[in-house]
Design an enzyme around this catalytic site. Structure first.
Site, PDB file in Angstrom:
ATOM      1  N   GLU A 267     -53.783  23.628  12.548  1.00  0.00           N
ATOM      2  CA  GLU A 267     -54.492  23.269  13.782  1.00  0.00           C
ATOM      3  C   GLU A 267     -53.475  22.936  14.860  1.00  0.00           C
ATOM      4  O   GLU A 267     -52.559  22.155  14.646  1.00  0.00           O
ATOM      5  CB  GLU A 267     -55.417  22.075  13.509  1.00  0.00           C
ATOM      6  CG  GLU A 267     -56.102  21.506  14.738  1.00  0.00           C
ATOM      7  CD  GLU A 267     -56.872  22.548  15.556  1.00  0.00           C
ATOM      8  OE1 GLU A 267     -57.609  23.355  14.958  1.00  0.00           O
ATOM      9  OE2 GLU A 267     -56.676  22.594  16.800  1.00  0.00           O
TER      10      GLU A 267
ATOM     11  N   GLU B  76     -62.474  34.478  23.159  1.00  0.00           N
ATOM     12  CA  GLU B  76     -61.618  33.289  23.053  1.00  0.00           C
ATOM     13  C   GLU B  76     -60.302  33.640  22.362  1.00  0.00           C
ATOM     14  O   GLU B  76     -59.599  32.795  21.841  1.00  0.00           O
ATOM     15  CB  GLU B  76     -62.380  32.138  22.370  1.00  0.00           C
ATOM     16  CG  GLU B  76     -63.521  31.648  23.258  1.00  0.00           C
ATOM     17  CD  GLU B  76     -64.299  30.463  22.688  1.00  0.00           C
ATOM     18  OE1 GLU B  76     -63.901  29.925  21.643  1.00  0.00           O
ATOM     19  OE2 GLU B  76     -65.320  30.089  23.300  1.00  0.00           O
TER      20      GLU B  76
ATOM     21  N   GLU C 101     -62.507  30.525  12.683  1.00  0.00           N
ATOM     22  CA  GLU C 101     -63.701  30.622  13.533  1.00  0.00           C
ATOM     23  C   GLU C 101     -63.200  30.421  14.952  1.00  0.00           C
ATOM     24  O   GLU C 101     -63.133  29.315  15.462  1.00  0.00           O
ATOM     25  CB  GLU C 101     -64.739  29.575  13.119  1.00  0.00           C
ATOM     26  CG  GLU C 101     -66.101  29.841  13.727  1.00  0.00           C
ATOM     27  CD  GLU C 101     -66.170  29.465  15.196  1.00  0.00           C
ATOM     28  OE1 GLU C 101     -65.799  30.329  16.042  1.00  0.00           O
ATOM     29  OE2 GLU C 101     -66.571  28.342  15.493  1.00  0.00           O
TER      30      GLU C 101
ATOM     31  N   MET D  67     -50.951  28.605  15.071  1.00  0.00           N
ATOM     32  CA  MET D  67     -50.842  29.603  13.986  1.00  0.00           C
ATOM     33  C   MET D  67     -49.934  30.777  14.363  1.00  0.00           C
ATOM     34  O   MET D  67     -49.387  31.448  13.511  1.00  0.00           O
ATOM     35  CB  MET D  67     -52.236  30.120  13.596  1.00  0.00           C
ATOM     36  CG  MET D  67     -52.879  31.023  14.625  1.00  0.00           C
ATOM     37  SD  MET D  67     -54.544  31.551  14.137  1.00  0.00           S
ATOM     38  CE  MET D  67     -55.530  30.171  14.731  1.00  0.00           C
TER      39      MET D  67
END
Lengths: 646, 646
Positions: free
Chosen positions: B402, B455, B446, B431
């Site tokens: 994250e 996005e 997601e 990431m």
């Protein structure tokens, strides 16, 4: 060197270019085509036609140097910008079904434009869209246009239009290349740096369809040697229709570019011609006979008439209409208008006829006609009226009513100078408020704008009618405005440059030139004087239906050209409506009413237009809209953008 | 009084009105129709129908007092504004061929609107245009709209459309009243105070043509008593199709207005009903049975489901899409999305299936699957993955990657709280830049927006793919965006209110409600993970062709509604595309791509649309345009107005 000297012509169309093949040796390309060939510029391929980005990438040994023709140093900056138009690789196809081809095309296009910008070229020639669909090409060019320096992009468009109407609308194959252009420029939002280079083929479409292009931003016309005929001596020449078209190009600042290989070997090798040439000319340019022919067409054109020469600087230039009622005109304005002798001759003829009708010969020495010039300015209509009296032997008493105190000064000295003191009485007053000491037989006025009533002649003459005898004569006795739909991309772009709605809801006075008239003009509003009834309103509403000729093809309507025609007295008229315009009169240019969103009309379709003349307590204004083929907004609601003050 | 209580419904459509005749005694009109009749408001004629300005003028003895119904003092200001809609004289015809009629109409219309403004009425009902041409009516209403207070103008439009397609386009007679409305509102530039009151007749046009109206600003539906049927008991009722339509009106905040005389005398005089009424009710309202029936239709509707109730406030409200890559989400945003249990159940199902496929039962205790949640947020996908492992009896090692350090805090405490320390490793990193210590079997993410890739899921997963085993699984394995053309006048006006191009070139997240879907949605861009080739670009280009059904009639396209559908793993999907949407999922509203100029499409015609996904070094953006029936500008060139940062 230029095609020739034509008196008064300073336009770009004196210069002729030639399309060349890819050649790494740019200095030679220039020497051969310009110094030796006599052309003014070359349209030169900038990049090796074998180049494909997708092939380069696979070969990782490559240096990454793009295969452009020469380095920027081989020519001086001014040579690059004055003598070279960049030709974008003709193989590119941004709407190919093949994705690699599409990607290669986009990459190459962007690289070539970047190179041309680096060289400060004035223009690049973009290859014609390959099919009927050009959305991806349009998207890419539009991206480029957002960040382009001053360079122009000329989109190459073949001048073709099938005459077969029956298959037109439903056919999948392109029948009218104007449609491609139209779609492309709509995608690019009428960008002012995007223009057209027309490819002229051996057959030409209908005259009506050609007309459209003169309202579009056409910068160049490319004539392939294939399109030339051969004259009796074996030399190239063009058909009558082609000749006429080329002359129109010359008159619209469209540059000619010659292209292709010589197909008139006899002319190209002409030993007589080469005999007279110096050493540098030994390598005779194969397209020289074609250039000579184009130069011949240029040179045989009539010189530009003096009046037109004077007006060259005003062509397609937007001017705000005068507000002579609210504002007082300046001396310079009077000076200009007073030079229009044709106008005053017409007035003199009208007054003469009116005097003869009103006073029979036998009473000429008894009756004194009271003539009032309302809006006398510095006196030209007073003079015309007095000359009419002299010419007809009628006795005249003149009141010269003028609201501008500055003009009255000049008027006063004119009267002393001419010794008219006993005949002419000056009244320094607004005709709408003057209490006349007696009633007039004849009321003479010239309060007309380009659109007739747009300088509020009706409202002024309503005020003056109080002191016209019931059987009195008004000169003019009536006037009518006219409108016609036009393609006018230059005007559209100039209005758009203001980036607001106000300028799209304003009428402009314009010397229309780069304009296509799409249908004959139609009458709009008529005012007659004296008014039959005092109560008659000066408000007007009219619905006009213009039919676009079938052979025109589709066309873009950027707005409406407006004119007027005035009946001064009986058969004496004065006007600027094109089909009946008074020759050699220069007081009025046309008026232009823009459309906020240009409307595309189909061949044979009806363009339905509404015009209103609205009157408030302090102003008069027009509103206008289109309701067919689709509805536009109402323009200038409540006169919010454009009005004439009372 | 309102038609009834419907749980969750606070809309205007609870109130029912009645159209009344001219009556000088307004207090009585209100008492009779509201207090006694049970209606919530009256649509009352404001001026004596016999009035004509041109007749008044001839009679110079007249006092100049206009013949309005009552003075403003007979009702309280709040009675006027809450209970009276002004009905403009129905005789007015601004497009009459007769000039006197036209002038009378204009004068009267302006006088009545001025009076209604003086009374602060909320709305006035304008009579339907009399013919197919309504330009002068439109011009006059447009003038009024420029200077109007908050009052709404409801243009009355009969709900008619001939099904006879053969004569449609070429016929001179009106076959589709939507065309009249469309022309009128184009003349008035989609003015936000101009809306529609539909006259519902006894026969209804096709279902497809009705759909159009739900994208238009319809405020009221007027049902004449003639349109009612009679039930076995002699009472008024409506056909099934009418009932369905009325229910749609209720759901779209469209108020019902009853009109006409009772044609069900038995019901109106019902002695049983009147027996139970008090003295004030003795004068029974003749339309009471009709009102009762409408109230019955209202009351029998299902209550609004809880989720929809929550979303009511978002209906047709433009939101800017999230930029979760550039910006860090706020706690409140995580909170909302984490409540969407349906979504996480789907993810758990997908992970379970993947684990079962990857690890055979006999090796379940031996093999530990490495699963990485990229974009773990506050942990819901970690939880779903662990639950899938438990459910399938597979051993799992989880990395929770994250980039938002604030979310990592919550994630960390969750893991301690749940005792997952031995299974879950937190990685506080983007990431795209993380160096993973080992390769993953399964990548769970997601990162989807309303339009799938908007996005930047593709770009993020490109970065994460480095640490996915060659045979590894990505959940989702692919996702596709979808588009369909819509009528959405409310959204158009909200975008237009910003008065710039930027907002017309921006996509919005919207809970679409007051919208007409004009054709089934079509797939746009698909991304699959893991990518077959590293070099595959994330740029996309697609050309879509939507066919407008013949029985729809013409319609206005204000833009495109966008959706996505994602395949999580094999047959487990997740999405919001209307025909396949995952039920009860609320994480995503639709996306809306506006058109700068709405485009009118003809029945049976093809709407050709181009969408591009463009990628730069710092941003990703969409460009879009229409090329048929006519070409629009390219929207959002170079991402100048709207882009997603990398």
């Amino acid at each position: 060197m230029p095609l020739g000297e034509r008196a008064g012509d300073k336009s770009e169309s004196r210069y002729c270019g030639v399309e060349t093949d890819f050649n790494d040796d740019m200095p030679h390309v220039l020497a051969f085509n310009l110094a030796s060939g006599g052309f003014d510029f070359v349209v030169a391929t900038l990049m090796d036609p074998a180049y494909r980005p997708s092939l380069v990438k696979k070969d990782s040994l490559s240096s990454g140097v793009l295969p452009f023709a020469s380095s920027d140093l081989v020519l001086s900056p001014s040579q690059w910008s004055s003598h070279v138009v960049g030709k974008i690789s003709s193989w590119i196809d941004l709407d190919s079904e093949d994705e690699t081809q599409r990607m290669d095309s986009e990459t190459t296009l962007k690289q070539e434009i970047a190179w041309a910008s680096h060289l400060s070229l004035q223009a690049c020639l973009l290859p014609a869209p390959k099919g009927t669909s050009c959305a991806n090409y349009g998207r890419c060019v539009n991206q480029i246009l957002q960040n382009l320096n001053n360079m122009q992009l000329w989109l190459r468009i073949p001048l073709v239009k099938s005459d077969d109407d029956s298959m037109g609308a439903n056919s999948d194959t392109l029948v009218d290349s104007w449609e491609t252009w139209n779609s492309f420029r709509l995608l690019c939002e009428h960008h002012s740096q995007l223009s057209v280079a027309l490819d002229i083929l051996s057959t030409l479409p209908s005259a009506n369809s050609l007309v459209r292009w003169f309202g579009e931003p056409v910068r160049a016309a490319i004539i392939n040697t294939d399109s030339f005929l051969t004259n009796a001596r074996g030399y190239p020449c063009l058909s009558k229709r082609h000749q006429k078209l080329i002359a129109s190009f010359f008159n619209h600042s469209i540059q000619i570019i010659l292209s292709g290989r010589s197909v008139h070997p006899k002319a190209s090798m002409d030993p007589v011609a080469s005999h007279n040439h110096s050493a540098v000319d030994l390598e005779r340019h194969p397209l020289r006979p074609y250039l000579d022919y184009v130069a011949y067409l240029y040179q045989r054109m009539d010189p530009i008439p003096e009046q037109e020469r004077f007006e060259l600087g005003y062509r397609d230039f937007l001017q705000s209409p005068l507000q002579p009622l609210m504002d007082n005109l300046e001396a310079q304005t009077y000076e200009t208008f007073e030079k229009d002798t044709v106008k005053y001759i017409q007035y003199q003829r009208a007054v003469s006829k009116a005097l003869l009708d009103r006073v029979p010969d036998e009473q000429a020495s008894v009756i004194t006609t009271v003539l009032m010039v309302v809006g006398a300015g510095r006196g030209p209509l007073v003079r015309a009226s007095l000359q009419a009296a002299e010419e007809t032997g009628r006795k005249l008493k003149v009141y010269a009513v003028e609201k501008n105190p500055n003009a009255v000064v000049t008027l006063n000295s004119l009267i002393r100078l001419e010794g008219w003191e006993n005949t002419v009485t000056i009244v320094s007053s607004d005709m709408r408020h003057w209490n006349a000491p007696e009633m007039a037989d004849i009321l003479v006025s010239e309060l007309l704008g380009s659109f007739g009533d747009n300088e509020l002649s009706p409202e002024c003459l309503d005020g003056a009618q109080r002191f016209l005898k019931p059987d009195g004569i008004s000169i003019p006795s009536s006037y009518t405005s006219f409108l016609q739909p036009v393609t006018a991309s230059k005007l559209h772009n100039d209005v758009k440059a203001h980036k607001d709605v106000v300028h799209f809801e304003t009428a402009y006075v314009v010397k229309l030139h780069n304009v296509a008239r799409l249908a004959p003009s139609q009458p709009v509003f008529t005012f007659a004087h004296p008014k039959p009834s005092d109560k008659e309103s000066n408000q007007r509403y009219v619905k006009l239906q213009f039919v676009i000729p079938n052979d025109t093809g589709s066309a873009m309507v950027h707005g409406f050209a407006g004119y007027f025609d005035a009946t001064l007295y009986e058969d004496v008229h004065l006007g600027i409506e094109p089909s009946t315009a008074t020759p050699n009169m220069f007081s009025w240019f046309a008026i232009f009413f823009p459309l906020r969103t240009p409307i595309c009309v189909d061949p044979g379709s009806t363009l339905e237009v509404h015009f209103w003349r609205c009157c408030g307590s302090t102003k008069v204004w027009y509103e206008w809209c289109v309701t067919s083929p689709s509805s536009s907004p109402i323009h200038n609601s409540n006169g919010r953008s454009y009005w004439v003050g009372l």
